[in-house]
Design a protein around this motif. Structure first.
Motif, PDB file in Angstrom:
ATOM      1  N   ASN A 285      -0.336  -3.155   8.872  1.00 52.70           N
ATOM      2  CA  ASN A 285      -0.134  -1.723   9.176  1.00 52.70           C
ATOM      3  C   ASN A 285      -1.098  -1.217  10.240  1.00 52.70           C
ATOM      4  OD1 ASN A 285      -2.260  -1.932   7.272  1.00 52.70           O
ATOM      5  ND2 ASN A 285      -1.890   0.125   6.457  1.00 52.70           N
TER       6      ASN A 285
ATOM      7  N   ARG B 282      -7.939  -4.132  10.001  1.00 47.18           N
ATOM      8  CA  ARG B 282      -7.869  -3.200  11.144  1.00 47.18           C
ATOM      9  C   ARG B 282      -7.982  -3.960  12.464  1.00 47.18           C
ATOM     10  NH1 ARG B 282      -5.961   0.089   7.338  1.00 47.18           N
ATOM     11  NH2 ARG B 282      -7.525   1.289   6.239  1.00 47.18           N
TER      12      ARG B 282
ATOM     13  N   LEU C 256      -4.551   4.532  -2.368  1.00 45.64           N
ATOM     14  CA  LEU C 256      -3.166   4.547  -2.842  1.00 45.64           C
ATOM     15  C   LEU C 256      -2.759   3.134  -3.227  1.00 45.64           C
ATOM     16  CD1 LEU C 256      -1.593   6.982  -0.248  1.00 45.64           C
ATOM     17  CD2 LEU C 256      -1.938   7.404  -2.694  1.00 45.64           C
TER      18      LEU C 256
ATOM     19  N   THR D 244       2.039   5.541   2.712  1.00 44.81           N
ATOM     20  CA  THR D 244       0.591   5.361   2.809  1.00 44.81           C
ATOM     21  C   THR D 244       0.164   5.304   4.268  1.00 44.81           C
ATOM     22  OG1 THR D 244      -1.265   4.038   1.958  1.00 44.81           O
ATOM     23  CG2 THR D 244       0.723   2.823   2.614  1.00 44.81           C
TER      24      THR D 244
ATOM     25  N   HIS E 219     -11.995   2.932   6.359  1.00 45.05           N
ATOM     26  CA  HIS E 219     -11.804   4.098   7.234  1.00 45.05           C
ATOM     27  C   HIS E 219     -13.194   4.637   7.552  1.00 45.05           C
ATOM     28  CE1 HIS E 219      -7.436   4.664   6.623  1.00 45.05           C
ATOM     29  NE2 HIS E 219      -7.651   4.343   5.362  1.00 45.05           N
TER      30      HIS E 219
HETATM   31  O1  DOR Z   1      -5.551   3.141  -0.105  1.00 47.80           O
HETATM   32  C1  DOR Z   1      -4.829   2.549   0.688  1.00 47.80           C
HETATM   33  N1  DOR Z   1      -5.220   2.311   1.971  1.00 47.80           N
HETATM   34  N2  DOR Z   1      -3.637   2.138   0.283  1.00 47.80           N
HETATM   35  C2  DOR Z   1      -2.744   1.632   1.115  1.00 47.80           C
HETATM   36  O2  DOR Z   1      -1.673   1.333   0.690  1.00 47.80           O
HETATM   37  C3  DOR Z   1      -3.044   1.484   2.565  1.00 47.80           C
HETATM   38  C4  DOR Z   1      -4.465   1.434   2.802  1.00 47.80           C
HETATM   39  C5  DOR Z   1      -4.839   1.648   4.261  1.00 47.80           C
HETATM   40  O3  DOR Z   1      -4.260   0.966   5.107  1.00 47.80           O
HETATM   41  O4  DOR Z   1      -5.700   2.483   4.526  1.00 47.80           O
END
Ligand code: DOR
Ligand code: ZN
Length: 346
Positions: free
Chosen positions: A40, A16, A218, A105, A250
């Protein structure tokens, strides 16, 4: 009991940015020498300049004297220029590029809507040997969430590997027996990462007796048959499988919500949980290969020279890590079973 393991690397990590980066980066740096950093962010990392700036922010978040090396990746979009990626690879900025099917995702809205749109990028990657890291799930509404990986392999990955016979591919965070068998059926240009949580959990842990939002990620965790295949693959000593934690923090408020985010924050406990899983499989001697040898071999990087020690002793860590100034925290991965391992002080 203590075991010595060559210092590991994490071949799939979400650090992050901002306050969360400050909170989580020291945990990776304490144990791992290097990590493949997922791109990402919002906006995603799609240029050399963005990757270099992000790399500087990561290094600034590390404790003094840390030697942790972030290995940067480029987020593939429909309109990414092959030249930007090629130059970034030639200059050593990008060590790989990540394919997120759009919508698959967290922060994948700008991902690839159709693989045909990035054909020239894939041709270039194949030519220069830059690995393609794949989030292998279709996003089709009609496909059951538990089948999305298997359907991706059939519909997308199989033709892609045929179209690009020399492209080097890592199928990230494999979650099914189908994926394990698929990887083993390819030649050694195809490898896969496996997360600690996919080795520890089944969907019963996620869904039985109440929904457990902190075990939601995921690809979603599957059933016992799939977990068995993943454990066999990870502990087998096959160089095609290596550690990618997919630690994906998160804030608790976003996890415990009506639409809880996907992602498990495991970076403080990765090696202890792996030791526990490998011990259960009577495969502790193969832990080092999975965490420290197979990844560098695939990426063509040297193995680390120093070692860490793991000890079979009750660990002592908090349930949550505070986000500085955030008035919220990050819950550390905690499966139902009790953990008996920890990283010994250096
Ligand atoms: O659980 C997940 N979290 N799978 C992912 O592919 C992305 C990741 C995220 O960036 O939160
Ligand atoms: Zn990930």
């Amino acid at each position: 009991m203590k075991i010595k393991v060559r210092r590991p690397d994490d071949w799939h990590l979400h650090l992050r940015d901002g306050a969360i980066l400050q909170a989580v980066a020291p945990f990776s740096a304490a144990v791992f020498a290097r990590a493949i950093i997922m791109p990402n962010l919002v906006p995603p990392i799609t240029t050399m300049a963005a990757a270099l700036a992000y790399r500087r922010r990561i290094l600034a978040a590390l404790p003094p004297n840390a030697t942790f090396q972030p290995l940067m990746t480029c987020y593939l979009t429909d309109d990414l220029s092959p030249d930007e990626l090629r130059l970034g690879a030639e200059r050593g900025v990008f060590v790989a590029a990540k394919l997120y099917p759009a919508g698959a995702t967290t922060n994948s809205a700008r991902g690839v809507s159709d693989v045909r749109k990035i054909w020239p990028v894939l041709e270039m990657m194949e030519r220069i040997g830059l690995p393609l890291l794949v989030h292998g799930e279709v996003v089709d509404e009609d496909v059951d969430i538990f089948d999305r990986e298997a359907v991706f392999i059939e519909r997308e990955l199989t033709p892609l590997l045929a179209d690009f016979p020399a492209l080097r591919v890592v199928l990230e965070h494999v979650s099914t027996q189908t994926a394990v068998e698929f990887v083993l059926a390819q030649d050694d240009r195809v490898a896969a990462t496996i997360t600690p949580h996919h080795l520890l959990l089944t969907r019963n842990d996620l869904l039985a007796g109440g929904v457990h939002p902190h075990l939601y990620c995921l690809p979603i965790v599957k059933g016992a048959k799939d977990r068995r295949a993943l454990r066999t693959a990870a502990t087998s000593g096959s160089p095609r499988f290596f550690l990618g934690s997919d630690s994906a923090p998160h804030p608790v408020r976003r996890k415990e919500s009506a639409r809880g985010r996907a992602g498990i924050f495991n970076s403080p406990v990765i090696m202890p949980w792996l030791a526990q899983a490998f011990e259960q499989e009577q495969a502790l001697p193969n832990l080092e290969a999975f965490s420290s040898l197979h990844g560098p071999r695939f990426y063509g990087l040297p193995i680390n020279e120093d070692f860490i020690q793991l000890e079979r002793k009750e660990p002592d860590f908090p349930a949550c890590v505070e986000i500085p100034g955030g008035n919220d925290c990050l819950r550390i991965f905690s499966p139902p079973e009790k953990l008996h391992w920890r990283v010994a002080a250096a």
